[in-house]
Design a protein around this motif. Structure first.
Motif, PDB file in Angstrom:
ATOM      1  N   LEU A 104       4.657   1.202  -0.755  1.00  0.00           N
ATOM      2  CA  LEU A 104       5.504   0.357  -0.006  1.00  0.00           C
ATOM      3  C   LEU A 104       5.296   0.121   0.953  1.00  0.00           C
ATOM      4  O   LEU A 104       5.546  -0.781   2.330  1.00  0.00           O
ATOM      5  CB  LEU A 104       6.411   1.306  -0.330  1.00  0.00           C
ATOM      6  CG  LEU A 104       7.895   1.598   0.859  1.00  0.00           C
ATOM      7  CD1 LEU A 104       9.091   0.322  -0.348  1.00  0.00           C
ATOM      8  CD2 LEU A 104       9.216   3.242   0.044  1.00  0.00           C
ATOM      9  N   VAL A 105       4.017   1.331   1.789  1.00  0.00           N
ATOM     10  CA  VAL A 105       3.499   0.902   3.180  1.00  0.00           C
ATOM     11  C   VAL A 105       2.812   0.247   2.960  1.00  0.00           C
ATOM     12  O   VAL A 105       2.833  -0.547   4.522  1.00  0.00           O
ATOM     13  CB  VAL A 105       3.138   2.200   3.731  1.00  0.00           C
ATOM     14  CG1 VAL A 105       2.245   1.887   4.760  1.00  0.00           C
ATOM     15  CG2 VAL A 105       4.590   3.701   3.631  1.00  0.00           C
ATOM     16  N   HIS A 106       1.778  -0.119   2.337  1.00  0.00           N
ATOM     17  CA  HIS A 106       1.157  -1.328   2.455  1.00  0.00           C
ATOM     18  C   HIS A 106       1.705  -2.862   2.381  1.00  0.00           C
ATOM     19  O   HIS A 106       1.775  -3.418   3.362  1.00  0.00           O
ATOM     20  CB  HIS A 106       0.125  -1.711   1.717  1.00  0.00           C
ATOM     21  CG  HIS A 106      -0.584  -3.001   1.856  1.00  0.00           C
ATOM     22  ND1 HIS A 106      -0.654  -3.768   0.942  1.00  0.00           N
ATOM     23  CD2 HIS A 106      -1.427  -2.860   2.595  1.00  0.00           C
ATOM     24  CE1 HIS A 106      -1.742  -4.713   0.643  1.00  0.00           C
ATOM     25  NE2 HIS A 106      -1.909  -3.961   2.133  1.00  0.00           N
ATOM     26  N   GLU A 107       3.275  -2.705   2.073  1.00  0.00           N
ATOM     27  CA  GLU A 107       3.819  -3.740   2.233  1.00  0.00           C
ATOM     28  C   GLU A 107       4.751  -4.659   3.717  1.00  0.00           C
ATOM     29  O   GLU A 107       4.376  -5.565   3.753  1.00  0.00           O
ATOM     30  CB  GLU A 107       5.247  -3.705   1.197  1.00  0.00           C
ATOM     31  CG  GLU A 107       4.388  -4.041  -0.662  1.00  0.00           C
ATOM     32  CD  GLU A 107       4.170  -5.713  -0.671  1.00  0.00           C
ATOM     33  OE1 GLU A 107       5.641  -6.250  -0.223  1.00  0.00           O
ATOM     34  OE2 GLU A 107       3.837  -5.738  -0.785  1.00  0.00           O
ATOM     35  N   VAL A 108       5.126  -3.473   4.092  1.00  0.00           N
ATOM     36  CA  VAL A 108       5.744  -3.460   5.661  1.00  0.00           C
ATOM     37  C   VAL A 108       4.347  -4.072   6.334  1.00  0.00           C
ATOM     38  O   VAL A 108       4.133  -4.713   6.764  1.00  0.00           O
ATOM     39  CB  VAL A 108       6.521  -2.971   6.143  1.00  0.00           C
ATOM     40  CG1 VAL A 108       7.469  -1.948   5.062  1.00  0.00           C
ATOM     41  CG2 VAL A 108       5.660  -1.201   6.204  1.00  0.00           C
ATOM     42  N   LEU A 109       3.454  -3.167   6.713  1.00  0.00           N
ATOM     43  CA  LEU A 109       2.077  -3.087   7.479  1.00  0.00           C
ATOM     44  C   LEU A 109       1.825  -4.711   6.952  1.00  0.00           C
ATOM     45  O   LEU A 109       1.131  -5.283   7.720  1.00  0.00           O
ATOM     46  CB  LEU A 109       1.077  -1.950   6.820  1.00  0.00           C
ATOM     47  CG  LEU A 109       0.997  -1.188   7.059  1.00  0.00           C
ATOM     48  CD1 LEU A 109      -0.516   0.407   6.748  1.00  0.00           C
ATOM     49  CD2 LEU A 109       0.928  -0.718   8.838  1.00  0.00           C
ATOM     50  N   ARG A 110       1.224  -5.385   5.640  1.00  0.00           N
ATOM     51  CA  ARG A 110       0.646  -6.195   5.589  1.00  0.00           C
ATOM     52  C   ARG A 110       1.824  -7.080   5.996  1.00  0.00           C
ATOM     53  O   ARG A 110       0.922  -8.346   6.264  1.00  0.00           O
ATOM     54  CB  ARG A 110       1.054  -6.453   3.771  1.00  0.00           C
ATOM     55  CG  ARG A 110       0.124  -8.081   3.712  1.00  0.00           C
ATOM     56  CD  ARG A 110      -0.053  -8.086   2.064  1.00  0.00           C
ATOM     57  NE  ARG A 110       1.135  -8.008   1.533  1.00  0.00           N
ATOM     58  CZ  ARG A 110       2.075  -8.773   0.178  1.00  0.00           C
ATOM     59  NH1 ARG A 110       0.752  -8.680  -1.126  1.00  0.00           N
ATOM     60  NH2 ARG A 110       2.315  -8.497   0.201  1.00  0.00           N
TER      61      ARG A 110
END
Lengths: 392, 392
Positions: free
Chosen positions: B259-265
């Motif tokens: 989830l967090v990687h999605e928004v960071l990416r």
């Protein structure tokens, strides 16, 4: 602390050409993806500020209430105030270790026992005392010899790794002996809901609630990637565990707790679990049939009535760790039994998971293991030259 | 372990009539709810089986890559293989404690220091050594006296509780002294991205990477309820931390990591953080103005250039723990400074958070604290009778 053999082997499971019967990975086909998708949308729509904020170390209130209600159905009457939500039940082991173990204190365990528990307790530097027993579990009369231990760690339902389930009589005798000796129990129950023949007897905690810490998990009934479990502790111990929890990670992700509570509140388990049980029952039966078909004489195992694992004992003299490379070369992985022993290891044992691979792959994997074992037995057959070869 | 004062006080924040300046709760208005909602739907649509399954203890590969890239931007060159994803950076403290501390070994800390770190290390039974310093941070020449410590725990950026940020010169002097003495550093950096005037200098880990363990967090820049942080460790130490991580909770929830990687990416931080900084800068300025307006002569504080906290020193003789009930009666809560001290506590200190309450509530809360302090000073004024009252 020693390197983890299980984790290293799990890496092999990433190779698609290897049939892994090693890791205890629930089948992703059994994950309630649609229900979690809806619940996630609902939580982030209705309570995003609460779900994404710091939260109480004890856990999400409604989830603690749910756990207490569920346990009452198993015969274990607890107050929601005794429930501590953890980041997987693995964390429960870590917290209990921190609170109850001092360096050099004794911890009594079954043999074999869950490898991850030995690892969780290790940082507190206990001395492990393996409790002898038989196919029915630890021997109640053996508890006198470990009466000075900080606690006895037990996995009564479909134990990892042995698959063994304690019957009513053994539970009564063990709980009775522990209470008489004042030996606290740590009862770990991640697999209780995964029964395929009949539900297991009530937990030992129901017989001696004042002396038992009970650990539960949502990893096997919903999904492990959410990392949700719980500890149920006698009231006097609870504040210590809560402090250890707070120091460990402040609290378990609130988003995950609300997500799981959403699907539980909707009654998902009642509709979801029968399908999971059907799936795993078929896979267990496939593995039982494959073992009977492919393993040579002299190999022993019990058919588990729940959980995830077969525990296989090969003929004396074989070493399952030494045989693992040959098995991987034939395209199958298992977990050698050695690291599951706190005392003297039985090196001719291995653990097989039937929940991850399909029935067809289980059949192929067990056939490969059978071939490896037969090959090893053939190699070992001329005893004296074999000894010479080892010496050379 | 002692009961946690902070947690008990956090319970007060649930009363809507109390303005809490106590807990370091990020403003929920700063949570990127919409982005997380979309990311959650995407993860559960595209990779549900991976997100919900057991996963590697090291953490989600792409998220580890992202962290390494981000740190390069701060001047800290690390390999993704040195990044371990943790269940909040609090867990990083727990893991480092388990690996580096034995019972009775010394751990050097600032004074005051982050209370949660003292709690995280406590189960390993260290002896804390408080390093003296000044308003600019710990004194580099004081490190000789703690050269035998297992490590020095430092919070260089906008420290919790003092708000203090180490300048370039102090960082250079501290890292140089530590390297000369062979004293490992544990650098905790949850607040580095929350700067309101200018970005902080590069981390100490950039000056001495071989001797420094660096801790980061997503709690303050995204949302704490996801419980995501990371440890960056020198390569020789990494395997030990990884084993401790595995024993603690197997792995951090994979769903949350994805989830967090999605928004960071998607580059969320670049658009999200400026707004968060603007919000908190205004609240900091509101608190600075309110303190100047309402606190009587003899009270001291520094205006923090980032982070979440003001650290206030009241006139000598006042005890902020004893004054807390009076403050709560007037509708405001703060954290007494006493538990932030490993050595002799300064009982006339308190910590105020400016990130949770609105500017308007900050003004009212500080006015109430000012009234409590003035009242206490009036009570204490006739010195001899006050001493009599205490004796009675």
């Amino acid at each position: 602390m020693n390197p983890s053999i299980i984790r290293e082997i799990l890496k092999l499971t990433e190779r698609p050409d290897v049939i892994s019967l090693a890791g205890g990975l629930p089948s992703p086909d059994a994950f309630p993806v649609e229900a979690l998708r809806e619940a996630s949308a609902r939580v982030l729509r209705d309570t995003p500020r609460e779900a994404l904020q710091y939260a109480a170390s004890e856990g999400h209130g409604p989830l603690r209430d749910w756990v207490a209600g569920e346990l009452r159905g198993l015969g274990l009457v607890v107050d929601p105030g005794q429930v501590l939500i953890t980041t997987g039940s693995q964390q429960g082991l870590d917290l209990v270790g921190k609170v109850l173990i001092d360096a050099g204190s004794r911890v009594a365990v079954e043999t074999p026992t869950y490898l991850g528990a030995l690892q969780a307790f290790a940082p507190q530097e206990p001395v492990f005392a393996a409790v002898p027993g038989d196919d029915g579990g630890p021997a109640p009369e053996a508890l006198d010899a470990v009466a000075d231990a900080r606690f006895l760690y037990l996995l009564p339902n479909f134990q990892n790794p042995s698959g063994r389930c304690l019957d009513e009589a053994r539970r009564a005798a063990l709980a009775g002996a522990a209470e008489r000796l004042g030996l606290p129990l740590l009862e770990d129950d991640p697999y209780g809901a995964l029964w395929y023949d009949a539900p297991p007897p009530p937990p030992l905690a129901a017989r001696w609630p004042e002396g038992t810490v009970y650990l539960g998990s949502f990893s096997k009934v919903l999904a492990p990637g959410l990392r949700l479990g719980y500890v149920v502790a006698p009231a006097p111990l609870y504040p210590k565990l809560l402090q250890a929890k707070q120091a460990a990670d402040l609290h378990t992700p609130g988003f995950n707790q609300r997500l799981v509570h959403e699907v539980l509140r909707d009654g998902l388990l009642a509709t979801h679990l029968p399908g999971v049980r059907d799936r795993y029952r078929q896979q267990r039966d496939a593995m039982a049939a494959a073992l009977a078909r492919h393993l040579p004489a002299g190999c022993r195992w019990q058919r588990p009535s729940g959980g995830m694992f077969f525990w296989v004992t090969l003929p004396e003299g074989l070493d399952t760790l030494a045989l693992l490379p040959a098995a991987v070369a034939r395209g199958v992985a298992y977990v050698p039994g050695e690291p599951f022993h706190a005392g003297t290891p039985q090196r001719n044992t291995l653990r097989l998971s039937f929940v991850t691979a399909s029935a067809e792959r289980i059949e192929r994997g067990i056939a490969a293991i059978g071939a490896v074992v037969r090959e090893a037995l053939a190699d070992a057959a001329p005893a004296a030259p074999a000894a010479d070869r080892r010496a050379a």
